[in-house]
Design an enzyme around this catalytic site. Structure first.
Site, PDB file in Angstrom:
ATOM      1  N   LYS A 208      -9.694  -2.443 -16.469  1.00 60.06           N
ATOM      2  CA  LYS A 208      -9.306  -1.550 -15.235  1.00 60.06           C
ATOM      3  C   LYS A 208      -9.679  -0.391 -15.026  1.00 60.06           C
ATOM      4  CE  LYS A 208      -4.928  -2.165 -13.977  1.00 60.06           C
ATOM      5  NZ  LYS A 208      -3.407  -2.287 -13.882  1.00 60.06           N
ATOM      6  N   GLU A 214     -12.555  -1.060 -27.127  1.00 61.14           N
ATOM      7  CA  GLU A 214     -13.296  -2.350 -27.413  1.00 61.14           C
ATOM      8  C   GLU A 214     -14.058  -3.000 -26.352  1.00 61.14           C
ATOM      9  OE1 GLU A 214      -8.858  -1.992 -28.956  1.00 61.14           O
ATOM     10  OE2 GLU A 214      -9.966  -1.663 -27.364  1.00 61.14           O
ATOM     11  N   HIS A 386       1.314 -31.714 -38.347  1.00 61.37           N
ATOM     12  CA  HIS A 386       0.715 -31.736 -39.544  1.00 61.37           C
ATOM     13  C   HIS A 386       0.628 -30.366 -40.323  1.00 61.37           C
ATOM     14  CE1 HIS A 386      -0.419 -36.008 -39.631  1.00 61.37           C
ATOM     15  NE2 HIS A 386      -0.382 -35.935 -38.420  1.00 61.37           N
ATOM     16  N   LYS A 510      -3.718   2.285 -31.428  1.00 60.75           N
ATOM     17  CA  LYS A 510      -4.796   2.622 -30.764  1.00 60.75           C
ATOM     18  C   LYS A 510      -5.295   4.114 -31.012  1.00 60.75           C
ATOM     19  CE  LYS A 510      -5.481   0.576 -26.875  1.00 60.75           C
ATOM     20  NZ  LYS A 510      -4.996  -0.151 -25.555  1.00 60.75           N
TER      21      LYS A 510
END
Length: 546
Positions: A208, A214, A386, A510
């Protein structure tokens, strides 16, 4: 609307008193007492069935829970959201992801302005872009059609589109492959790009603000990969589009603003797949199916907006969750889709739920005195059977489960779907019925170790499950399913008195990472705690050896 703390409300006190009466009653006993229990505790919206009959509750429980929802202001808060009021109080924003899929002629007014014309205009622009790429009219720098789309984003800009794209795999374009990169670990980008042709690859950068570190790191590396193939700076615009509102940043990167598709600050990241953030989904499955996704979500919006609380699917699922979190002390929720296409749904709901309601501070700025959001986890059946089902069946913790399945498969492989659904029904039955001591002893009778073995064969039963069953997993039913969970999470946030639409908890790490990055190479570590400083020193030593 000022509310007292949840734990001080008379409706909550009544619920706790009721819990003391029925908490240890086996679910099978409820069925014995009420032959019509399944009909009374199963709720429908068209082909969608939500079965609550296997829960540790009665119709009286639901009545008390609905009374709690009324007292906590769920109807008023719901109406305020749809009306465009700024219910995200800590950020002073409206919460209008429902406007993105509004199929009615009703205006959606925000601060005196109908947002629907702008929403529809962006959707039309996305459609033109999608058609150009899917038809082959969009060409890369060598004049060839695009064969691979790589969406670069993180968080809500990635989890939602990935989940939807995977779920709708039968509808994928035969030529166009859509990939996703989110992790700043370079291995994610590197492995994704292996085998792709730069001249036929289109990147969608989803950010945005166009400042997400990142995403921009991955985008810059993708751009370098393209340029290394022989493309020039002027060719970047033929291979990149942006889902953003930062035109200056997009233009500086080399993307033509014509191919920048915006969304709005009233769209939270984890609610953004319905916006331009869903462009990769539309590229994969086509705009008609993307609009069907919106239509399915809108159908659930209308149900949530208008249905009485006592028959409102998102409200009822939310209330069942509150019952277990706040009365039984349950800490988790297992989401178990019996459909391989939904293999990313648990991860998607982890963000949607835990980022929304993982809060300890209420709307009044005070610490809440009760538990809030559960720990959400899951895997597709039958894989989970499982793995962690052992803990659900015989562990020491109470873990409510949502089982999700479609009655009709969308693949041609004969014999598999009935086996899959047999497991779906068997697991919910086994969790409810369990196996008592006498049955366990009978199973091992005659064995020399029977006396010590039979306790291991006992299953407590009465492990609570919700079954969500619908006809087939297509775009419409998927949109409806996602919206069901969105509204469920919202209702729980209202009852718990927290803001489900901010996410301050993701910020601190961050911020510290940005400050800490320069210290990884060299520099004084005295500003960091001894543990972090020691870890960085060890990292430096290992990196130097490498």
């Amino acid at each position: 609307m000022h509310l007292p703390p949840l734990t001080e409300s008379p409706e909550y006190a009544a619920l706790l008193a009721h819990h003391a009466e029925i908490a240890e009653v086996p679910v099978l006993s409820h069925f014995a007492d009420d032959p019509g229990r399944f009909e009374a505790l199963s709720f429908r919206l068209d082909d969608l069935l939500v079965d609550l009959s296997k829960h540790r509750l009665t119709p009286k429980t639901l009545s008390l829970l609905v009374a709690l929802a009324e007292a906590r202001g769920v109807p008023a808060r719901r109406d305020a959201m749809f009306a465009g009021e700024h219910i995200n109080t800590t950020e002073d924003r409206a919460v209008l992801h429902t406007a993105l899929r509004n199929q009615s002629d009703r205006p959606v007014v925000l601060d005196g302005v109908d947002v629907m014309p702008e929403v529809r205009a962006v959707l039309d622009r996305v459609e033109a872009f999608v058609e150009a790429v899917r038809s082959g009219a969009w060409r890369g720098y060598t004049g060839q059609a695009i064969t691979d789309v790589v969406s670069i984003g993180i968080g809500g800009s990635d989890l939602g589109p990935v989940m939807v794209t995977e779920a709708l795999w039968p509808d994928h374009h035969p030529r166009l492959r859509v990939h996703y990169v989110s992790n700043v670990d370079g291995g994610h980008l590197h492995r994704t790009l292996q085998g792709l042709d730069p001249a036929r690859t289109l990147f969608i950068v989803a950010s945005k603000t166009f400042t997400t570190i990142e995403t921009l790191t991955n985008a810059a590396s993708a751009k370098a990969w393209l340029l290394a193939s022989g493309a020039g700076d002027a060719d970047v615009a033929k291979h990149f589009a942006a889902l953003s509102t930062n035109e200056a940043g997009v233009r500086a990167f080399g993307i033509d603003p014509v191919n920048m598709f915006p969304f709005w600050d009233w769209v939270g990241g984890r609610y953004s797949v319905w916006s331009a953030i869903g462009t990769p989904v539309a590229l994969a499955v086509g705009m008609d199916r993307f609009r069907a996704l919106l239509a399915g979500a809108h159908a659930m919006d209308e149900h949530f907006r208008t249905a009485p609380l006592a028959s409102n699917l998102p409200v009822l699922m939310a209330l069942v969750g509150v019952w277990y979190v706040n009365c039984f002390g349950a800490e988790g929720l297992a989401v178990l889709p019996y459909d391989q296409g939904l293999h990313r749904l648990p991860a998607y709901l982890q963000q949607a739920d835990m980022e929304s309601n993982g809060k300890t501070v209420g709307l009044d700025g005070q610490r809440v005195r009760h538990h809030t959001g559960p720990i959400v986890f899951g895997e597709p059946g039958t894989n989970g059977q499982h793995a962690f089902y052992q803990l659900i069946h015989q562990g020491s913790r109470l873990i409510p489960c949502d089982f999700i399945a479609a009655a009709k498969a969308r693949h041609p492989v004969a014999g598999h779907h009935p086996l899959l659904l047999a497991n779906f029904f068997a697991q919910t039955e086994a969790l409810m019925v369990g196996r008592g001591p006498e049955a366990a002893k009978a199973e091992v009778a005659g064995r020399p170790d029977a006396g010590t073995l039979w306790p291991h064969k006992v299953f407590a039963g009465s492990q609570p499950t919700t079954s969500v069953l619908f006809k087939t997993l297509d775009a419409y039913s998927l949109g409806r399913l996602i919206a069901l969970y969105e509204h469920k999470i919202f209702v729980q946030g209202v009852i718990w008195g927290v803001n489900s639409f901010d996410q301050w908890g993701v910020e601190l790490g961050k911020v510290l990472a940005k400050r800490l990055q320069p210290a990884l190479a060299a520099g004084d570590l005295s500003a960091h705690d001894p543990s972090t400083a020691g870890l960085i020193e060890w990292y430096r030593a290992l990196a130097a050896e490498a």
